[in-house]
Motif scaffolding. Sequence first.
Motif, PDB file in Angstrom:
ATOM      1  N   SER C  55       0.938  -1.258  -0.180  1.00  0.00           N
ATOM      2  CA  SER C  55      -0.044  -0.078   0.015  1.00  0.00           C
ATOM      3  C   SER C  55       0.778   1.088  -0.140  1.00  0.00           C
ATOM      4  O   SER C  55       0.511   2.081   0.347  1.00  0.00           O
ATOM      5  CB  SER C  55      -0.823  -0.109   1.217  1.00  0.00           C
ATOM      6  N   ALA C  80      -2.843  -4.371  -3.280  1.00  0.00           N
ATOM      7  CA  ALA C  80      -3.025  -4.255  -1.695  1.00  0.00           C
ATOM      8  C   ALA C  80      -4.350  -5.223  -1.226  1.00  0.00           C
ATOM      9  O   ALA C  80      -4.304  -6.043  -0.649  1.00  0.00           O
ATOM     10  CB  ALA C  80      -3.612  -2.950  -1.192  1.00  0.00           C
ATOM     11  N   SER C  81      -5.216  -5.343  -2.650  1.00  0.00           N
ATOM     12  CA  SER C  81      -6.369  -6.040  -2.352  1.00  0.00           C
ATOM     13  C   SER C  81      -5.915  -7.544  -2.383  1.00  0.00           C
ATOM     14  O   SER C  81      -6.554  -8.522  -1.756  1.00  0.00           O
ATOM     15  CB  SER C  81      -7.489  -5.726  -3.356  1.00  0.00           C
ATOM     16  N   GLN C  82      -4.968  -7.821  -3.377  1.00  0.00           N
ATOM     17  CA  GLN C  82      -4.620  -9.259  -3.261  1.00  0.00           C
ATOM     18  C   GLN C  82      -3.803  -9.706  -2.227  1.00  0.00           C
ATOM     19  O   GLN C  82      -3.658 -10.877  -1.858  1.00  0.00           O
ATOM     20  CB  GLN C  82      -3.503  -9.352  -4.701  1.00  0.00           C
ATOM     21  N   VAL C  84      -4.467  -9.070   0.786  1.00  0.00           N
ATOM     22  CA  VAL C  84      -5.604  -9.265   1.982  1.00  0.00           C
ATOM     23  C   VAL C  84      -6.025 -10.792   1.326  1.00  0.00           C
ATOM     24  O   VAL C  84      -6.184 -11.606   2.415  1.00  0.00           O
ATOM     25  CB  VAL C  84      -6.711  -8.451   1.829  1.00  0.00           C
ATOM     26  N   ARG C  85      -6.150 -10.881   0.094  1.00  0.00           N
ATOM     27  CA  ARG C  85      -6.805 -12.363  -0.319  1.00  0.00           C
ATOM     28  C   ARG C  85      -5.519 -13.534   0.103  1.00  0.00           C
ATOM     29  O   ARG C  85      -5.800 -14.649   0.282  1.00  0.00           O
ATOM     30  CB  ARG C  85      -7.123 -12.279  -1.716  1.00  0.00           C
ATOM     31  N   VAL C  89      -2.911  -8.981   6.374  1.00  0.00           N
ATOM     32  CA  VAL C  89      -3.831  -8.048   6.616  1.00  0.00           C
ATOM     33  C   VAL C  89      -3.021  -6.761   7.613  1.00  0.00           C
ATOM     34  O   VAL C  89      -2.573  -7.090   8.434  1.00  0.00           O
ATOM     35  CB  VAL C  89      -5.294  -8.278   7.445  1.00  0.00           C
ATOM     36  N   GLN C  90      -3.335  -5.549   7.290  1.00  0.00           N
ATOM     37  CA  GLN C  90      -2.487  -4.548   8.042  1.00  0.00           C
ATOM     38  C   GLN C  90      -3.477  -3.638   8.950  1.00  0.00           C
ATOM     39  O   GLN C  90      -4.731  -3.419   8.296  1.00  0.00           O
ATOM     40  CB  GLN C  90      -1.825  -3.705   7.139  1.00  0.00           C
ATOM     41  N   VAL C 109     -16.725  -4.380   6.304  1.00  0.00           N
ATOM     42  CA  VAL C 109     -15.605  -4.078   5.363  1.00  0.00           C
ATOM     43  C   VAL C 109     -14.277  -4.833   5.373  1.00  0.00           C
ATOM     44  O   VAL C 109     -13.611  -5.247   4.617  1.00  0.00           O
ATOM     45  CB  VAL C 109     -15.313  -2.437   5.498  1.00  0.00           C
ATOM     46  N   CYS C 112     -14.620  -8.151   3.559  1.00  0.00           N
ATOM     47  CA  CYS C 112     -15.240  -7.962   2.255  1.00  0.00           C
ATOM     48  C   CYS C 112     -14.594  -9.093   1.229  1.00  0.00           C
ATOM     49  O   CYS C 112     -15.318  -9.299   0.217  1.00  0.00           O
ATOM     50  CB  CYS C 112     -15.086  -6.748   1.781  1.00  0.00           C
ATOM     51  N   THR C 113     -13.284  -9.550   1.480  1.00  0.00           N
ATOM     52  CA  THR C 113     -12.581 -10.362   0.675  1.00  0.00           C
ATOM     53  C   THR C 113     -13.216 -11.924   1.013  1.00  0.00           C
ATOM     54  O   THR C 113     -13.093 -12.735  -0.004  1.00  0.00           O
ATOM     55  CB  THR C 113     -11.479 -10.285   0.986  1.00  0.00           C
ATOM     56  N   ARG C 157     -11.525  -5.786  12.833  1.00  0.00           N
ATOM     57  CA  ARG C 157     -11.539  -5.533  11.324  1.00  0.00           C
ATOM     58  C   ARG C 157     -10.655  -6.283  10.452  1.00  0.00           C
ATOM     59  O   ARG C 157     -11.098  -6.845   9.535  1.00  0.00           O
ATOM     60  CB  ARG C 157     -11.551  -3.911  11.012  1.00  0.00           C
ATOM     61  N   ALA C 158      -9.272  -6.303  10.879  1.00  0.00           N
ATOM     62  CA  ALA C 158      -8.321  -6.904  10.116  1.00  0.00           C
ATOM     63  C   ALA C 158      -8.496  -8.386  10.327  1.00  0.00           C
ATOM     64  O   ALA C 158      -8.406  -9.175   9.339  1.00  0.00           O
ATOM     65  CB  ALA C 158      -7.083  -6.679  10.682  1.00  0.00           C
TER      66      ALA C 158
ATOM     67  N   ALA D 177      -8.410   0.050   1.161  1.00  0.00           N
ATOM     68  CA  ALA D 177      -7.784  -0.720   0.204  1.00  0.00           C
ATOM     69  C   ALA D 177      -6.724  -1.797   0.989  1.00  0.00           C
ATOM     70  O   ALA D 177      -6.563  -2.935   0.636  1.00  0.00           O
ATOM     71  CB  ALA D 177      -6.675   0.262  -0.518  1.00  0.00           C
ATOM     72  N   GLY D 180      -8.657  -4.729   1.582  1.00  0.00           N
ATOM     73  CA  GLY D 180      -8.849  -5.617   0.549  1.00  0.00           C
ATOM     74  C   GLY D 180      -9.902  -4.902  -0.491  1.00  0.00           C
ATOM     75  O   GLY D 180     -10.492  -5.562  -1.543  1.00  0.00           O
TER      76      GLY D 180
END
Lengths: 389, 419, 526, 296
Positions: C55, C80-82, C84-85, C89-90, C109, C112-113, C157-158, D177, D180
């Motif tokens: 990020s 960044a989104s990849q 998380v998947r 996660v930060q 949120v 969300c993944t 959340r993370a 972001a 995710g």
Amino acid sequence: MSDLIRRGPMVLGLLVALALPLLLDDFWLQTGLFAMASVVGAIGLTLLVGVAGQLSLGHAFFAALGAYTYAWTVGDPAGQEAGLGLPPLVALVLAGVVSAVVGGLFSPISGRLRGIYLGLATIGLVFLARHLMVNLEALTGGFNGRTVEPFSVPGFSFSNAAPDYLAVAGVQFEGLHRLWYLFLGIAVLSAWLGRNLRAGRTGRALANVRDSEVAAAAMGVNVARAKATAFVISSAYAGIAGALMALAYGRIAPDLFGIQLSIDFLVMIVLGGLGSIAGATAGAVFVVALPLVLAQYSSQLPFLAAPGSGGLDAATLARLLYGAAIIAVLLFLRGGLAGAASRIRHRRSAHQRGTGGPPLVPTPSPDPSGATEPPPSQPAVSTRSEEKS
Amino acid sequence: MRNGTRTTLAIAGCCIVALAACSTKDPNASGNGSGGQSDVKAGAGVTDDAITVGMLTDLSGPFAAGAAVQVAETKAYYAQVNKDGGVCDRQVKVDVQDHGYDPQKAVTLYRSMAPNVLALQQVLGGPTSAAVLPLAQADHLYLGGFGWAGNSLKYDNAQIPGTTYSVEAANAIDYLVDELGVKKGDKVGVVYFTGDYGNDSLAGAEYAAEKRGLKIVPQEITPKDTDMSAQASALKKAGASAVILAAAPPQLASLAGVLASQKVNVPVIGHAPTFNPALLDSPAGPALLKNYYAFTSTAPYSSDEPGVKKAVDLYEAAAPKGAKGFEVPLAYAQAELLTDAMKGACEAGNLTPEGVVEAMRKTSDLDLDGLLTTSLDYTDPSQPPTRTVFVSRADADTPGGLKLGETFEGPSGKGYTFK
Amino acid sequence: MPDPLLTVDDLAVAYDSAVQALRGVSLRVDSGSVVAVLGSNGAGKTTLLRAISRSLHSVNGAVTGGSIHFEGRNLAQRDASQMVRAGIVQVPEGRRIFRDLTVEENLRVGGCTVRDKRARKEAYDRVFDLFPALAERRDARGGLLSGGQQQMLAMGRALMASPKLLLLDEPSLGLAPQMVEQIGDIIEQIHAQGTSVLLIEQNAAMGLRVADHAYVLEVGAITASGPSAELAATDEIRDRYLGVGSTSPQRTAAVKEPIDVPVHLQRPSRKAQQLRVEDLTVRFGGLTALSNVSFTVEAGTIHALIGPNGAGKSTCINVLGGAYRATSGTVHYGDSKVTALPSHRIAGLGVARSFQNISLSLEATVEDNLLVGRHRLMHAGTVMQALRLPRARKEERAERETVHRIAALLDIERLLGHEVHALSYGDRKRVEMGRALAAEPTLLLLDEPVAGMAHGESMAMADAIRAVQQELRLSILLVEHDMPFVMGLAERITVLDFGKRIAEGSPQDVQQDPEVLRAYLGTAAA
Amino acid sequence: MTYFLTQLANGLSYGLILGLIAVGFVIVFTSTGVLNFAHGSVLLSGAYLVASLQGPIGFWAAAAVGVVGAAVLGVLINALLVRNLAEANPGTAAILMLGVDIVLLTELTRRIGNNVLSIGAPWGADVVSVGGITLPTSRVVAAGLAIVVFGLLWFLFARTGAGIAMRAAAADSDTAAMMGVRPSRTGAAGWALAGALAAVAGIFLASFPAPGVAPTLALSSFAAIPAWVLGGFDSVVGAIVSGLIIGVVTALAVGYEAELHFLGRGLGEVVPYAVMILVLLVRPSGLFGRKEAVRV
């Protein structure tokens, strides 16, 4: 020596501008007049938006103010609309002064608003201006507008109506030629004043206010006053630009000072590169001249349809190209025209950036006074309702 | 710093050189350009075998479509003229430029055209023609095709094709009282665009209303207002017994529709630019057929008069699929007017811009075979050449959507005085 | 040896393609371990996490060298989104919860993944199980939670994405000691459930308590590493975070070393005066940042304000500079009541300051930035400058010379023609200090003047500050985390913790104060 | 009184349509930070599609194509242009949209010509009368549909994962972001929503009492700008409420123009802006605005 290289293009440009009237026909002279009037306005706006960071879409309002002030000051007192019958030079100065004063009066409002809020609030000024221009018929001539007395100084007239004859190198100098030099003089003066302001104490303070109001205040800059100063300066520029436009048109009407003019000014400075005087100049010439040139020459392209036949005609193509040109500059030229020019000059230093605004490093926090502690407006006092109804 | 001084010096030097090349003596102070080989004096835009006339019009802005019709008709007209031998033994060329409804462009393009044209056949649009008219007057250049706004009467170089919006509106009031049963003390709504068009119409209506003992309910709008509900409600509340609409087709469709939906069944009167035949297919169609009256200076497309027939035939041959509207007879009439003025200048032996204007101002009795109402008298620049108008009704089966009723001149139309 | 989950090799990161933030950083996180990275402000800790979570681009940074592997796969070209998947996660610094979203929506949120409904349900249960406080307030808006609850929410959340590796960026920031303890417990619990953790901390006590292995990051490079227990036992950590220890000689003002920094500044016409802070309280909404703090900075002395992150130090400086308003209490400088004046009037009294997050004009040159400091002392009006009247030009020339002298003093003369955005973090700090000095203050407020500087650099800075102070007889109030720097420079120290003054005295006194030790190193260290 | 109520009803229904447009401004701004000067031409594109297709394929199918088409147009503008700006900041993005507006509007003007294309809606020129108040059926439908659309928006933003992700990205795209949420997706969703809403608004703005689809329709988005600003840049609720305020104020200013004559003619034009400036003076971030907007 490097100084000479830096100034080289400028001096060359100036010499070309001085010589051009000897070569150009009326079309180009008229284009030049509008371009130079716009240059003055664009420099004023780039000082406000680019240097001081106050977005304004109200530039047309101040231009209108300058134009009508000029027309009213030089106007025939016995004419259809009110006039003072003063010398044009006085009127030109007054156009700047009146706009500056009104800009100053607006500054309590402009000081309260920021960013796009300020920009869109100033749109309101343009509509207000239109309302006044249409309704104050005695001064403005209403929707029909009023004629503008041509410029003159004692013993020398800047219009075709004057009988005295003047020729340079065999080219007869008519009204447009003479106005060209008047406009060129004012435009160069505006650029010079703008550069001085930007490079001096005021310009540094304005840029500091733009980058961080908190930091500027801590350095002893009176933020409210600095913002007002920026507005006053830019309004004065707009006023002069308006007066020049009035001279270039010869007749002014409310339709000339609509929202489109404000938007055009903004396009000029963003295309040119925010905060750059040279960029504003280039942007103004681009915006004024390109549509005219396209309209003038696109009709010679062979593949186009005749107007009215429903196919792609020259006029439509010219407008499409103009839109596409704006898009292309923004997609491909970082920092606008000025940014591109400076990159060409500094091609060797690979990391040279344009004039774009980089975020703070390393964490982009708009509040410099402390990211690890809550800024004053944080907890529990959110004024915004939820996004669900 | 030193460099700055040097630069200044260099510039100053250049200025001195330039000044040395200056002269204040006019080498051809007495001569007046190139004379032709014939006995006709030729001016700007005239060569031995060609005349250039200009059209400064809107081909990319809001009026592009209507303007294109006029360009097509004008070109067809001059092609015909050229086939028949041209004007003054010269072929007429039409130089068309597009200002896109932008006054700045209009002024600049005017500068490029003015030295190269004998006359301007057209300068379309309110703000654009307002910007160009004073310049053309200073250059003594003939100017036509700017609409029918009354303030053009200030310019002696401008030729108006018929009467003004104000006289049309004044006649409309007379017509309402004399023919449509509107009574003294009744109210008439005027919904008008801000600008030379709408305000001129309002002025005429107000003058006539005072003469005829009516009351005007003015409603100002702009071209972007296309929903006339609020205006219609206000007119209904005021109890207006008729409405004059000095606006464009979108406003007419909306106003007529809303009035009908509110069961307000009163005459709606418009000028030439108010109407568009496509409206008859819109939801407002029935209301228009019932209540719409057009008060125009030029004849509607469907007129049987020979002048209009010629115009329509020419147009339908040139643009078989083109839009049918008031622009066709108008463009033809304007071309006729200019051609007549150019012929007059030719006969006077002065085929220059000034000569064309002079010839136009000598025209005292010109008949255009039914394109315009009466014979025309242009000798007094401060008066329109006629004060009679065409009254037409909307009609679905007529090409162009308007069916000619009669010509009309009322006492207020006749008596309206221009400021 | 367990499998490495994450390996970072020789990583280099730069901002704006100019400022080098990390160089040659290597570390590894083994599967099922907790690793801490310790370091002070500006060391590059957050940059490291952002490089791992891909990020960086949103803050204009980019990896310029080295590689990062996660589960054996190179992370270059991922977004960044990849990440998380993929299972990283930060939890960002400062919590950054979505204030206008409810607790439940915040969690949603985070999840969300997760496409599988049942997996998402399980994740909710796990989070509410870990943080019962969140379950109670699931419909409350995030912005209305307390600081500790917000930190829980950020972590919850993370965790919604059930990561294999959790990146925690300063979870103890601005939290009360009990809350820090609690967060520590939760990290251990998360770890126990099988999630690996990479933890960034300034609070060494906290970091070393929960981590198996720790690294020390200083000015963009790793300077120490080892198992937590070993590191905790070394003097180095104590030294770095409290200034206690053998490596730092006691260089107080009493030791008069010859000063070789020439000072050519004009001595201000006015003399430094006493700064009195009395019962100062600042509240932001419901949160009390400072409560009834009083201290006095005597004329012509160097006074330091220290305390853990979130103690209220910067708030205090911001009130003194006029950026924040005091809720109650007063501040006097000499006879003037500072708390009643707007910022620029305070500057007019001869008070200048630097900022924690540098606030220079990035596109302007260093020289122009320094000249802004002279703004107050210059007189040329707008018209005079526009016309370049001789007086304005003369003034401009004179001021440029002054600025050159200031630059020489701070060893940034060579940078004068550079634009600020091309400067390193440390150089920017110097420029900001120079700007404050250019205003010829009698009281200088410095907010973390050596953050992001290496040890040697910070000592040079200390020398420069001392030289300036002695030559110009300024008063200086400074906030700093670099303990050797503070202990070597300050004559008197006020210690804040959770908005309250917990100690005051000479450096020696403060170093031995049990309250201070507890605040810094936790109860165990006291 | 009936007159007042009629004007009020008029203003409310018009205000709801303005709200549809203003919400589009908000969503584009919060999802991608763009001041969408091309919103009007997207609206016109949608309406044009409906008008030109309703003949061959019927109104409802055409309406669906128009709404989807405008949404796709929005997504394309975002993906092809906005995301490829040399320098992404609100100022350059706004000017970019001006360029896009010029291109779209020129082409649409060429296609439409001086025709007024009928939208062909089944409600035609019908009116509904209740207790002396007469309102065009299209307006009643518009009001009803707008309320339904706002309800759907609420559901989207409050109940669905995608909507919540969009709100999160709008509040803090960087952190979103990290969780995710793909910024490219929320941006595309924002532009698609805005385009679709604009097309819906366009259909009703081109329905009776307005005459049909003409190039001037694009200007109607300008009328929604005061509503957008008044509500605050980032508040959907604000946009809806201010749409109503602006709609009612405009309708009343026009309806009582005769009584307000001392303020000058053509009051309907300035009143929205006057209201906007007055409110901004008291609340510099609008009625529901949260943060101050980014500078250029």
